[in-house]
Design a protein around this motif. Structure first.
Motif, short mmCIF file in Angstrom:
data_model
loop_
_atom_site.label_atom_id
_atom_site.label_comp_id
_atom_site.label_asym_id
_atom_site.label_seq_id
_atom_site.Cartn_x
_atom_site.Cartn_y
_atom_site.Cartn_z
N ALA A 115 1.67 0.40 13.08
CA ALA A 115 0.54 1.42 12.84
C ALA A 115 0.61 2.52 14.18
CB ALA A 115 -0.83 0.82 13.05
N ALA A 116 1.93 3.20 13.96
CA ALA A 116 2.31 4.32 15.04
C ALA A 116 2.90 5.41 14.16
CB ALA A 116 3.20 3.60 15.75
N GLY A 117 3.36 6.38 14.76
CA GLY A 117 4.02 7.53 14.31
C GLY A 117 2.99 8.67 14.21
N PRO A 118 3.26 9.69 13.37
CA PRO A 118 2.51 10.76 13.13
C PRO A 118 1.29 10.63 12.43
CG PRO A 118 4.38 11.16 11.90
CD PRO A 118 4.68 9.93 12.78
N HIS A 119 0.07 11.09 12.60
CA HIS A 119 -0.94 11.08 11.62
C HIS A 119 -0.48 11.49 10.21
CE1 HIS A 119 -4.98 11.20 10.15
NE2 HIS A 119 -4.84 12.76 9.92
N PRO A 120 -0.91 10.72 9.07
CA PRO A 120 -1.83 9.85 9.21
C PRO A 120 -1.12 8.55 9.13
CG PRO A 120 -0.88 10.25 6.93
CD PRO A 120 -0.07 11.10 7.94
N TYR A 121 -0.10 8.22 9.63
CA TYR A 121 0.60 6.77 9.54
C TYR A 121 -0.50 5.78 10.29
CZ TYR A 121 4.73 8.02 6.81
OH TYR A 121 5.55 8.72 5.76
N PRO A 122 -0.74 5.81 11.59
CA PRO A 122 -1.49 4.84 12.26
C PRO A 122 -2.71 4.59 11.47
CG PRO A 122 -0.83 6.64 13.95
CD PRO A 122 -0.50 7.23 12.36
N ALA A 123 -3.58 5.49 10.89
CA ALA A 123 -4.63 5.10 10.40
C ALA A 123 -4.30 4.44 8.88
CB ALA A 123 -5.68 6.52 10.06
N MET A 124 -3.54 4.93 8.28
CA MET A 124 -3.19 4.35 6.72
C MET A 124 -2.57 3.01 7.09
SD MET A 124 -0.75 6.42 4.09
CE MET A 124 0.89 6.24 5.01
N VAL A 125 -1.68 2.67 7.92
CA VAL A 125 -1.17 1.39 8.19
C VAL A 125 -2.31 0.58 8.61
CG1 VAL A 125 0.33 0.02 9.30
CG2 VAL A 125 1.16 2.07 8.59
N ARG A 126 -2.97 0.93 9.25
CA ARG A 126 -4.48 0.11 9.79
C ARG A 126 -5.08 -0.18 8.67
NH1 ARG A 126 -8.59 3.84 12.26
NH2 ARG A 126 -9.04 4.10 9.78
N ASP A 127 -5.38 0.80 7.80
CA ASP A 127 -6.24 0.37 6.60
C ASP A 127 -5.76 -0.75 5.69
OD1 ASP A 127 -7.79 2.35 7.61
OD2 ASP A 127 -7.37 4.00 5.97
N GLY A 167 0.91 -1.31 0.05
CA GLY A 167 0.05 -0.04 0.03
C GLY A 167 0.88 1.48 0.17
N GLN A 168 1.83 1.27 0.74
CA GLN A 168 2.65 2.55 1.22
C GLN A 168 3.64 2.73 -0.23
OE1 GLN A 168 4.17 4.32 4.69
NE2 GLN A 168 3.26 2.61 5.89
N ILE A 169 4.12 1.65 -0.87
CA ILE A 169 5.14 1.94 -1.90
C ILE A 169 4.26 2.43 -2.99
CG2 ILE A 169 5.16 -0.13 -3.06
CD1 ILE A 169 8.27 0.77 -2.90
N LEU A 170 2.72 1.97 -3.13
CA LEU A 170 2.01 2.39 -4.31
C LEU A 170 1.60 3.94 -4.08
CD1 LEU A 170 -0.40 -0.76 -5.10
CD2 LEU A 170 1.63 0.37 -6.52
N LEU A 171 1.56 4.16 -2.82
CA LEU A 171 1.39 5.50 -2.53
C LEU A 171 2.52 6.52 -2.94
CD1 LEU A 171 -0.68 7.76 -1.04
CD2 LEU A 171 0.55 7.34 1.01
N ALA A 190 -2.43 -6.69 14.71
CA ALA A 190 -3.84 -6.77 15.75
C ALA A 190 -4.73 -5.76 15.17
CB ALA A 190 -3.30 -6.48 17.15
N ILE A 191 -4.28 -4.66 14.79
CA ILE A 191 -5.35 -3.51 14.67
C ILE A 191 -6.01 -4.06 13.10
CG2 ILE A 191 -3.85 -1.70 13.06
CD1 ILE A 191 -6.75 -0.98 15.73
N GLY A 192 -5.00 -4.59 12.28
CA GLY A 192 -5.59 -5.18 10.93
C GLY A 192 -6.45 -6.30 11.22
N LEU A 193 -6.27 -7.11 12.17
CA LEU A 193 -7.36 -8.10 12.34
C LEU A 193 -8.74 -7.50 12.92
CD1 LEU A 193 -8.23 -11.11 12.50
CD2 LEU A 193 -7.03 -11.13 14.71
N PHE A 194 -8.43 -6.78 14.09
CA PHE A 194 -9.54 -6.20 14.90
C PHE A 194 -10.56 -5.42 14.23
CE2 PHE A 194 -6.79 -6.51 19.15
CZ PHE A 194 -6.76 -8.08 18.96
N HIS A 195 -9.94 -4.44 13.49
CA HIS A 195 -10.63 -2.97 13.04
C HIS A 195 -11.86 -3.54 12.30
CE1 HIS A 195 -11.49 0.71 11.19
NE2 HIS A 195 -10.93 1.22 12.50
N PRO A 196 -11.90 -4.44 11.44
CA PRO A 196 -13.40 -4.70 10.67
C PRO A 196 -14.25 -5.37 11.66
CG PRO A 196 -11.45 -5.51 9.29
CD PRO A 196 -11.06 -5.19 10.81
#
Lengths: 280, 405
Positions: free
Chosen positions: B200-212, B102-106, B246-252
């Motif tokens: 899924a840490a660091g400054p916004h938007p990283y936590p949300a982006m990595v989670r996604d 995801g991130q390298i495509l970004l 964990a957040i990738g499994l939990f979030h949905p």
């Protein structure tokens, strides 16, 4: 926040420098580096050596905007047992001997966060601190410390950088007080140096946006470089070069050799000579 | 605290999950952070971006990976029906690649020319080096000297993939110092460099982006469990260092109240053995600000960051993703911990019972299953995120077991 008349030591010092027709020298040392006693000796000698404003680093275990020199200084200070409280004690001791030279604490947010913002501000004011530079608090996080500091009467000095464009600059300057610290390179402390023309243009750009004094730092290592900056800015900030001079005076065990404080202050005198001679 | 209508709407515009998250970075980086945020927002709205990710995850990573019924382990523990989400079968052997694709495509969309990353155990470094090879971009990986010494196979893998591995000698020479050094690189090379953060840490938007990018884990589990059992799982268990698997499994599943979630931190020698003996930021730390976000941290009274300890190099980070801090405070996810010893036992149990050598990180989650599953009924559906394979860990496990290789 449209700034009411600032009667603090920082504003007074810059007004006095303007009246003298010269730029100021801002010196940085890390609190408690290499130990509290040596640091105290350097700190107390800085005004006589020609420092017009003093930045005192509040040591932090993870100084991610700093280069190797200041990283090492932070670690030496922490190993020597320096804490936020002891840093404030150093300022209090200094203030008992010098009522006029502004002292600015520079560091990272977490030690202040751990201390408690309100308690920290109250203790900092009581100790005689005039301003704060907190590297990891951009305007986006102003509610954390910047606004409480301004309300408490402590200047909050913001860094502007080469990446701060004209669109962003007003946001950066909005709650800045005391002076603006222009970081002359995109990078960490104590590494590359900017070229004079770029610094001059950057200061001019800042001056179009603010009436505050502009100090320039990062990469100033010699009296000549300090003089170059002093020709175009209101002050030159020297940190890593002073800290490196201090580190050079340590023995193999990291203890201060005799005469270290005097040697560091001698270097500050050279820097001050450069700054003071710049505009003649 | 009032219960929100949804647990899935965070973060707010300023990157906050409750009081956690935010953008605590130096001014030099702030315009870049805003640029990443804007670019990610635009990319998310572009079906071609989503399509590109889906295609690479399918053809290159090998997704979807199975939701595997661990029958022998289930029988052995005698309680809950245990499923493994087989992230260790992904190309490069861990969940980390999901985020890297995801991130390298970004980064390519943003026109960036150079990739930097931090790594602890080396899994994220390998995944980053992999996508950089795939997309022909120069890659610099920062890795603490201590971690380099204990993760030699991954260091060599990264080099084979064409990455430059820079040993970090500052601080304690582990993951947090590698992250400091990556931030120093980024601040120096702002114009052409993209910082590919691994958790899924660091400054916004990283936590949300990595989670996604990691939510593909939970999304697949949802579909697969429906196919296998015709319903939702009852509980989800995953290990937490920074917390991306964990957040990738939990979030949905956050808004499905019947689904219980358990996150397992590294208790090292034991949380009661003092602040330097473990790496459990939530269970044994308190909120502070580091690496761009407010979150639970291992720190001393003076706010100095402490070095965590764990047998697993991927978990001994002194912080945790901010969304986890929030999920802990509101009580939606239960945070527990497993010691080095419990982890080693679970590691061996999994190898012998299921024929799967798990990563030491994932073995922390297995240790929790060993404690929890026997007490649950046989119709309880429990999903473990088997986040990585353990090949990289055989040398350190051998050492702990007193075996000379």
């Amino acid at each position: 926040m449209s700034a009411p008349k600032d009667n603090g030591r920082i504003a007074k010092r810059f007004a006095a420098l303007k009246a003298e027709g010269r730029a100021g020298l801002v010196t940085f040392i890390t609190a408690g580096d290499p130990d509290l006693e040596t640091c105290r000796a350097v700190l107390h000698g800085l005004p006589a050596a020609g420092a017009d404003l003093i930045e005192l680093g509040l040591p932090f275990s993870d100084p991610m905007a700093d280069g190797p020199a200041i990283q090492a200084a932070s670690l030496r200070a922490l190993h020597a047992g320096t804490t936020a409280r002891k840093t404030l004690d150093l300022v209090r001791g200094f203030r008992a001997t010098d009522a006029d030279t502004p002292v600015i604490l520079m560091g990272y947010y977490n030690p202040i966060h751990a201390y408690g913002v309100d308690r920290f501000l109250a203790d900092a004011i009581a100790a005689g601190v005039d301003g704060l530079i907190v590297v990891d608090l951009p305007p986006e996080e102003d509610e954390e410390l910047c606004i409480p500091a301004l309300k408490a009467g402590v200047n909050f000095i913001r860094l502007a950088t080469p990446t701060t464009d004209d669109k962003r600059l007003p946001a950066v300057l909005q709650n800045t007080s005391g002076f603006v610290y222009y970081v002359s390179i995109a990078g960490i402390t104590g590494t590359a140096s900017a070229d004079n023309a770029a610094v001059g243009a950057a200061v001019d750009r800042l001056k179009r946006h603010t009436d505050l004094p502009v100090a320039v730092g990062f990469g100033i290592k010699t009296p000549e470089q300090a003089a170059d900056v002093a020709r175009v800015a209101d002050a030159a900030v020297v940190g890593s070069a002073i800290v490196t001079r201090l580190a050079d005076g340590l023995d193999a065990e990291g203890k201060a050799r005799p005469g270290l404080a005097e040697d560091v202050l001698g270097f500050v005198r050279e820097l001050a000579g450069g700054v003071r001679g710049a505009r003649v | 605290m009032t219960r929100p209508n949804t647990y899935r709407s965070g973060p707010d515009e300023r990157g906050h999950f409750g009081i956690y998250g935010g953008r605590f970075v130096a001014e030099t980086l702030m315009p870049l952070i805003l640029e990443v945020e804007k670019a990610y927002k635009e990319a998310k709205a572009d079906p071609a971006f989503e399509g590109g990710i889906r295609e690479h995850l399918k053809q290159y990573v090998g997704r979807p990976n199975p939701l595997y019924y661990a029958e022998r382990l289930t029988e052995k523990l005698g309680g809950a029906k245990i499923y493994f989400k087989r992230e260790e079968l992904n190309h490069t052997g861990a969940h980390k690649i999901n985020n890297c694709i995801g991130q390298i495509l970004l980064a390519r969309r943003m026109g960036k020319k150079r990739i930097i990353a931090e790594t602890g155990a080396g899994q994220h470094g390998v995944a980053t080096a992999t996508v950089c090879a795939l997309f022909d971009m120069p890659c610099v990986i920062y890795m603490g000297e201590t971690d380099i010494a204990r993760q030699q196979p991954n260091v060599f893998r990264m080099k084979l993939l064409g990455a430059e591995v820079v040993p970090v000698t500052s601080g304690a020479r582990t993951l947090k110092d590698a992250m400091n050094e990556a931030l120093r690189d980024w601040v120096t090379n702002v114009s052409d460099t993209y910082y590919l953060i691994g958790t899924a840490a660091g400054p916004h938007p990283y936590p949300a982006m990595v989670r996604d990018f990691q939510s593909v884990i939970g999304d697949e589990v949802r579909v697969q469990m429906q196919e296998l059992e015709g319903r939702l799982p009852d509980s989800l268990v995953a290990c937490v260092g920074g917390g991306s698997n964990a957040i990738g499994l939990f979030h949905p599943f956050l808004d499905d109240p019947s689904v219980k979630m358990v996150a397992v931190e590294a208790a090292g020698h034991g949380i009661d053995k003092g602040p330097l003996a473990h790496a459990a930021s939530i269970t044994g730390g308190r909120p502070g600000v580091l690496h761009g976000n407010r979150t639970y941290l291992l720190q001393d009274e003076d706010g100095q960051i402490l070095e965590g300890h764990s047998i697993s190099a991927g978990l001994d980070y002194p912080g945790v993703g901010p969304e986890h801090s929030w999920l802990h405070d509101i009580g939606r996810v239960e945070y527990v911990s497993a010691t080095d010893q419990e982890t080693l036992d679970a590691f061996q149990l999994c190898a012998r019972t299921e024929g799967i050598i798990p990563a030491l990180e994932s073995a922390h989650a297995l240790a929790e299953i060993v404690k929890r599953a026997p007490k649950l009924p046989k119709d309880h559906l429990m999903v473990l995120c088997l986040s990585g394979r353990g090949d990289k860990d055989i040398f350190s496990v051998a050492q702990h077991l007193g075996v000379k290789l």
